[in-house]
Design an enzyme around this catalytic site. Sequence first.
Site, PDB file in Angstrom:
ATOM      1  N   LYS A 192       0.028   4.216  -0.247  1.00 44.35           N
ATOM      2  CA  LYS A 192      -0.651   5.384   0.343  1.00 44.35           C
ATOM      3  C   LYS A 192      -0.512   6.584  -0.602  1.00 44.35           C
ATOM      4  O   LYS A 192      -0.481   6.400  -1.816  1.00 44.35           O
ATOM      5  CB  LYS A 192      -0.105   5.644   1.749  1.00 44.35           C
ATOM      6  CG  LYS A 192      -0.174   4.369   2.605  1.00 44.35           C
ATOM      7  CD  LYS A 192       0.119   4.589   4.062  1.00 44.35           C
ATOM      8  CE  LYS A 192      -0.041   3.251   4.804  1.00 44.35           C
ATOM      9  NZ  LYS A 192       0.188   3.384   6.244  1.00 44.35           N
ATOM     10  N   GLU A 202      -5.152  -4.791  11.103  1.00 50.87           N
ATOM     11  CA  GLU A 202      -4.073  -3.825  11.310  1.00 50.87           C
ATOM     12  C   GLU A 202      -4.323  -3.032  12.589  1.00 50.87           C
ATOM     13  O   GLU A 202      -5.134  -2.088  12.586  1.00 50.87           O
ATOM     14  CB  GLU A 202      -4.019  -2.836  10.142  1.00 50.87           C
ATOM     15  CG  GLU A 202      -3.814  -3.482   8.795  1.00 50.87           C
ATOM     16  CD  GLU A 202      -3.294  -2.465   7.792  1.00 50.87           C
ATOM     17  OE1 GLU A 202      -2.171  -2.647   7.325  1.00 50.87           O
ATOM     18  OE2 GLU A 202      -3.998  -1.492   7.501  1.00 50.87           O
ATOM     19  N   ASN A 238       0.869  -1.176   0.000  1.00 55.02           N
ATOM     20  CA  ASN A 238       0.000   0.000   0.000  1.00 55.02           C
ATOM     21  C   ASN A 238       0.909   1.231   0.000  1.00 55.02           C
ATOM     22  O   ASN A 238       1.486   1.571   1.029  1.00 55.02           O
ATOM     23  CB  ASN A 238      -0.889  -0.037   1.258  1.00 55.02           C
ATOM     24  CG  ASN A 238      -1.709   1.220   1.430  1.00 55.02           C
ATOM     25  OD1 ASN A 238      -1.812   2.038   0.503  1.00 55.02           O
ATOM     26  ND2 ASN A 238      -2.300   1.388   2.608  1.00 55.02           N
ATOM     27  N   GLY A 275       2.850   2.167  10.867  1.00 52.54           N
ATOM     28  CA  GLY A 275       3.890   3.179  10.689  1.00 52.54           C
ATOM     29  C   GLY A 275       4.662   3.515  11.947  1.00 52.54           C
ATOM     30  O   GLY A 275       5.327   4.551  12.007  1.00 52.54           O
ATOM     31  N   HIS A 323      -9.306   1.332   5.190  1.00 51.13           N
ATOM     32  CA  HIS A 323      -8.021   1.543   5.867  1.00 51.13           C
ATOM     33  C   HIS A 323      -8.226   2.547   7.005  1.00 51.13           C
ATOM     34  O   HIS A 323      -9.008   3.496   6.878  1.00 51.13           O
ATOM     35  CB  HIS A 323      -6.970   2.059   4.870  1.00 51.13           C
ATOM     36  CG  HIS A 323      -5.590   2.011   5.435  1.00 51.13           C
ATOM     37  ND1 HIS A 323      -5.136   2.969   6.310  1.00 51.13           N
ATOM     38  CD2 HIS A 323      -4.588   1.110   5.305  1.00 51.13           C
ATOM     39  CE1 HIS A 323      -3.899   2.656   6.679  1.00 51.13           C
ATOM     40  NE2 HIS A 323      -3.547   1.522   6.076  1.00 51.13           N
ATOM     41  N   GLU A 381      -6.582   4.968   7.965  1.00 52.16           N
ATOM     42  CA  GLU A 381      -6.333   6.377   7.604  1.00 52.16           C
ATOM     43  C   GLU A 381      -7.564   6.984   6.917  1.00 52.16           C
ATOM     44  O   GLU A 381      -7.853   8.171   7.081  1.00 52.16           O
ATOM     45  CB  GLU A 381      -5.082   6.464   6.711  1.00 52.16           C
ATOM     46  CG  GLU A 381      -3.829   6.173   7.530  1.00 52.16           C
ATOM     47  CD  GLU A 381      -2.670   5.594   6.747  1.00 52.16           C
ATOM     48  OE1 GLU A 381      -2.714   5.583   5.501  1.00 52.16           O
ATOM     49  OE2 GLU A 381      -1.710   5.122   7.385  1.00 52.16           O
ATOM     50  N   SER A 440       3.705  -2.208  10.426  1.00 55.10           N
ATOM     51  CA  SER A 440       5.160  -2.255  10.634  1.00 55.10           C
ATOM     52  C   SER A 440       5.804  -3.589  10.266  1.00 55.10           C
ATOM     53  O   SER A 440       6.778  -4.004  10.881  1.00 55.10           O
ATOM     54  CB  SER A 440       5.497  -1.875  12.076  1.00 55.10           C
ATOM     55  OG  SER A 440       5.108  -0.527  12.310  1.00 55.10           O
TER      56      SER A 440
HETATM   57  P1  PGA Z   1       3.115   0.264   7.671  1.00 56.53           P
HETATM   58  O1  PGA Z   1       1.631   0.475   7.097  1.00 56.53           O
HETATM   59  O2  PGA Z   1       3.616  -1.035   7.046  1.00 56.53           O
HETATM   60  O3  PGA Z   1       3.867   1.457   7.222  1.00 56.53           O
HETATM   61  O4  PGA Z   1       2.997   0.127   9.132  1.00 56.53           O
HETATM   62  C1  PGA Z   1       0.741  -0.587   7.002  1.00 56.53           C
HETATM   63  C2  PGA Z   1      -0.584  -0.101   6.492  1.00 56.53           C
HETATM   64  O5  PGA Z   1      -0.990   1.022   6.842  1.00 56.53           O
HETATM   65  O6  PGA Z   1      -1.264  -0.799   5.719  1.00 56.53           O
END
Ligand code: PGA
Length: 223
Positions: A11, A148, A9, A154, A99, A101, A185
């Site tokens: 983003k 998640e 992803n 992140g 997601h 976000e 992560s």
């Molecule tokens: P990350 O993001 O691997 O940077 O923790 C995962 C995600 O948001 O799908």
Amino acid sequence: MEKPIIAANWKSNKTVGESLEWLKKFSDLAKDAGLLKNKTVILCAPYTNLYPLKLEVAKLGIPILLGAQDVSPYAEGAYTGQISARMIKDIAEWVIVGHSERRKYFNEHDEDLARKVEQIKTAGLKVIYCVSDKGMPVPEGVDIVAYEPLWAIGTGKTDTPENAAETVQSIKAKTGISLALYGGSVNKGNVGGFLKTGSIDGVLIGGASLEADSFAGLISASV
Ligand code: PGA
């Protein structure tokens, strides 16, 4: 386990030029190391990059699937700024929905998300649906659930493979969905622990997918 599913992803990152540079580099690394033989790789890129990526993926003959990171909750029509599922169908096979976000920064709620899933299924696309704990509702028609935890995205902190496995088992039992990813992560050093649990079918990768070599390293460690 079937082939592990590795979904990237990106983003809100990468111009068209940067995405094509990434693809060229990734394709060279993947071909040299035979990385994609027993893996399903889904690259979820910004809308603006999907069509150029589609053309280049075909030209390079690299077996990766493309996905979008969101979709309109409406069919085509007078919805300025929205990208409908039918438009995505032309250029990708998968869509990420829900997601954290999107939920946090764009106020998306369960009802909007269920509408998105409905649009996606009507168009004949597949859905990766994100939840941050086992209690969150999952709409009908979802193909893959991604667990998640909010605090792991992140941050460099991951859930333990044991807890992640228990959580996805409980989501699978509740929803009847047979495929589940862990995300938060994940990197090349910790991916193996999640896949070894047997109940986690793959991983959703943010940060570690942005550079072609770190993503290639992660795929090679995904056994
Ligand atoms: P990350 O993001 O691997 O940077 O923790 C995962 C995600 O948001 O799908």
